[in-house]
Design an enzyme around this catalytic site. Structure first.
Site, mmCIF file in Angstrom:
data_model
loop_
_atom_site.group_PDB
_atom_site.id
_atom_site.type_symbol
_atom_site.label_atom_id
_atom_site.label_comp_id
_atom_site.label_asym_id
_atom_site.label_seq_id
_atom_site.Cartn_x
_atom_site.Cartn_y
_atom_site.Cartn_z
ATOM 1 C CG ASP A 48 -63.502 -34.083 -42.125
ATOM 2 O OD1 ASP A 48 -63.886 -32.988 -42.565
ATOM 3 O OD2 ASP A 48 -63.576 -35.133 -42.775
ATOM 4 C CB SER A 49 -58.866 -30.721 -41.083
ATOM 5 O OG SER A 49 -58.242 -31.918 -41.552
ATOM 6 N N GLY A 50 -60.661 -31.764 -43.735
ATOM 7 C CA GLY A 50 -60.519 -31.897 -45.181
ATOM 8 C C GLY A 50 -59.247 -32.627 -45.563
ATOM 9 N N GLY A 51 -58.325 -32.774 -44.618
ATOM 10 C CA GLY A 51 -57.052 -33.429 -44.921
ATOM 11 C C GLY A 51 -57.258 -34.822 -45.496
ATOM 12 C CG PHE A 52 -59.476 -39.139 -44.613
ATOM 13 C CD1 PHE A 52 -58.589 -40.152 -44.277
ATOM 14 C CD2 PHE A 52 -60.635 -39.484 -45.296
ATOM 15 C CE1 PHE A 52 -58.846 -41.477 -44.615
ATOM 16 C CE2 PHE A 52 -60.900 -40.803 -45.642
ATOM 17 C CZ PHE A 52 -60.009 -41.795 -45.301
ATOM 18 C CG ASP A 85 -54.774 -34.862 -40.772
ATOM 19 O OD1 ASP A 85 -55.579 -34.308 -41.557
ATOM 20 O OD2 ASP A 85 -55.002 -35.962 -40.245
ATOM 21 C CD GLN A 100 -52.331 -38.774 -39.947
ATOM 22 O OE1 GLN A 100 -52.095 -39.964 -40.174
ATOM 23 N NE2 GLN A 100 -53.509 -38.208 -40.234
ATOM 24 N N GLY A 157 -55.485 -41.268 -39.759
ATOM 25 C CA GLY A 157 -54.694 -42.059 -40.701
ATOM 26 C C GLY A 157 -54.834 -43.549 -40.529
ATOM 27 C CG ASP A 190 -65.839 -40.462 -37.966
ATOM 28 O OD1 ASP A 190 -64.698 -40.433 -37.464
ATOM 29 O OD2 ASP A 190 -66.026 -40.473 -39.201
ATOM 30 C CB CYS A 200 -83.654 -52.699 -31.901
ATOM 31 S SG CYS A 200 -83.146 -51.104 -32.556
ATOM 32 C CB CYS A 242 -84.546 -48.001 -33.927
ATOM 33 S SG CYS A 242 -84.831 -49.228 -35.221
ATOM 34 C CB CYS A 269 -86.750 -52.597 -34.321
ATOM 35 S SG CYS A 269 -85.237 -53.083 -35.186
ATOM 36 C CG HIS A 277 -81.773 -51.406 -37.200
ATOM 37 N ND1 HIS A 277 -82.222 -51.760 -35.943
ATOM 38 C CD2 HIS A 277 -80.738 -52.248 -37.481
ATOM 39 C CE1 HIS A 277 -81.507 -52.782 -35.506
ATOM 40 N NE2 HIS A 277 -80.606 -53.098 -36.421
#
Lengths: 384, 384
Positions: free
Chosen positions: A95-99, A149, A191, A218, A268, A306, A308, A311, A337
């Site tokens: 990500d850009s760091g904006g958030f 952003d 946005q 956003g 994500d 599952c 994994c 499990c 899991h």
């Protein structure tokens, strides 16, 4: 789109806007729709890359803001770039760091040029601009990088959100100019807060820049899930169908399913790993606190269906024992899991789309629930 | 010795009492000399059984005292016994709880019958006797179980230590009577504090009971390393050569090498995992704090000669970054390396004994160092 990136559209749902495809990157394909685990500080918390691979993870996300503060992009580059440094040879998105600048920093000052804030590590004044964010991301070396952003809070006035959305567009233009590496795809971010007309205007404007991918940003900043659903339903269909679409910071089963029905491809969220570290398992749409007395003598796996490692090898009673004992291994096994579970959820949806069974099979997930909300807002340095 | 257990003597050092062998158990062989990782609460902290297996671990140790308090032996038995419950199919040894009762418990009352103490979990009064310890260990189901002993502190008067040593012997006789399972080997424990004649008397007395293995206990309780060396040198050679010998709670490279030179076969210690959780790597006899500035931009592995997952995939700079960020993955990766390192140390010694090169190759490790001391004393519930 650079020859190194392409999006192959494989199937469309006949009753919703859901779609299945493959996003090709220099570090391999991403089958969409797909959940991407979050690896904030160049590791998905508690997991080795080998364990992460076994969850079915393809693309993962790292955080520019966090990595800039620690260890710093120069050290990541010295280690051969993000992939080599962290031992993950699959696709990575930064990500850009904006958030984070907007949600975590104190002493923040925003201007047309960029954002100035105080480092929570050493109090140093840091200046982040569109050019600087792209430069850092070029140095980190992820496959997909995000535009810098301005992410307005919720609630915010229409006037403030409109100004932030327009500034985000001007910053995006500067990001496009600053971006230096053809082996990295720069995604733009829509946005517009909860104002659907602003979202639509932004989506249409961004589309004209012909970027290799688009994100809806956003959201998940405290607004109710019904609003997230409305934003995504209004915005996603306006984004170019031949490019991947990414909904940032989402989320829960329900939020993901609703977004997929609107045509979103990538997601994500820190929920699977954060909940794991709180002793919570995600099981077939439910969330279970392993400290609950009913698990103490339950010798069945979390989920018999599952595949994994957790499990396949351990009982609920054993996991409950580890959680009660505050053993770190509990968090690792639950992270394995939970990530597997959320990736499998998107894989099952993908298969259903390919066989045009999506709406019938996943109808129960397609109405937003007010009680459930993916809270990405309070994430701190340690907490993802 | 039960047919399910046997000790095969393969080679002896021509210049010391060191020996190489194989200890056969129902869950597989243990090549001796060998370091055994500690899995206090039915897990070796931060590691999955798969990761543990990759370190070269053969026999591991779990703690009866801790498992009795949480989750309780009934739940472990309900999960199919310790091996199945924790997913470790190799040999397991449980200690008797004696050491922990004496070093950790408050409100402790010792009588000829046993020990009464207050549970640190819920304040409940718990009564542990030789019979009860063996019963719990029979229920837990490890391959090797230990006699319930009285472990005097250091320093302690000769009178007190003599009384404790004699009581330990009477308790051992009761353990032998109480022991119910032929698929578990009961080891006796030599006590005697730092009084070498008491140690020798105890060793000779225990030998007459013809047990399947013998341990030297009550060391590493705060006494200087030179004294540990003297105790081991005086005691180990008196134990029957056709049985495995186990030095409890030790230790460092040096303590292990010295004990091997006296004929000891097995070792356990929390040092590799505890140090890992403090960001410390064990590298070729040294200990490194990964927070040290010199590692920030060091892109080489911890140890180029080490085959472990950590050294094969990550740089010192990456580990330093994870430690600085307090990422749990740091503790996992360092635990993998530290355990591998200490097991490899005992494996290298074993190979040297088989080729009769032990004294020449490991001479540097055969003098006790006063600065180095394995501190097992302060171990709490979380801290191993």
């Amino acid at each position: 789109m650079s020859a190194k990136f392409s999006f192959q559209h494989l199937a469309s749902c006949s009753q919703t806007k859901a779609r299945a495809g493959v996003f090709f990157t220099p570090h391999g394909p991403v089958e969409t729709p797909r959940f991407m685990p979050v690896g904030t500080l160049a590791n998905v918390k508690t997991l080795t890359p080998a364990q992460l691979q076994d969850t079915g993870a393809q693309m993962i996300l790292c955080n520019t803001y966090h990595l800039h503060l620690q260890p710093g992009e120069a050290i990541v580059a010295g280690g051969g770039g993000l992939h080599k440094f962290m031992g993950w040879n699959g696709p990575i998105l930064t990500d850009s760091g904006g958030f984070q600048v907007f949600s975590l920093s104190e002493m923040r000052k925003i201007s047309e040029e960029g954002v100035t804030f105080r480092s929570p590590h050493d109090g140093q004044i840091i200046n982040l601009t569109p050019e600087r964010s792209i430069e850092i991301q070029n140095i980190l070396g992820a496959d997909v990088i995000m535009a810098f952003d301005e992410c307005p809070p919720y609630p915010a006035s229409r006037e403030d959100v409109e100004a932030a959305t327009q500034r985000t567009y001007r910053w995006l233009e500067r990001c496009v100019v600053a971006h230096q590496r053809s082996d990295q795809a720069l995604f733009g971010i829509v946005q517009g807060g909860v104002y659907l007309d602003l979202r639509c205007d932004a989506a249409i404007a961004l589309t004209k820049l012909d970027l290799p991918g688009y994100a809806i940003g956003g959201v998940s900043v405290g607004e109710p899930p019904e609003l997230i659903a409305k934003i995504v339903q209004a915005t996603a269909p306006l984004l170019p169908p031949e490019k991947p679409r990414y909904l940032m910071g989402v989320g829960t089963y329900r939020e993901i399913a609703i977004a997929i029905a609107s045509g979103v491809d990538l997601f994500d969220c820190v929920i699977p790993t954060r909940w794991a570290r709180h002793g919570t398992a995600m099981v077939q749409g439910d969330r279970w606190n392993l400290k609950n007395a009913r698990f103490r003598e339950d010798f069945t796996p979390l989920d018999e269906t599952c595949p994994c490692y957790t499990c396949q090898n351990f009982s609920r009673a054993y996991l409950s024992h580890l959680v009660r004992s505050q053993e770190i291994l509990a968090y690792t096994l639950l992270s394995i899991h939970n990530i597997t579970e959320l990736i499998r959820f998107t894989q099952r949806i993908r298969k259903a789309i390919l066989e045009d069974r999506f709406l019938t099979e996943f109808a129960q997930w397609l109405t937003p629930e007010s009680g459930e909300c993916s809270v990405d807002k309070d994430s701190g340095l340690i907490e993802d």
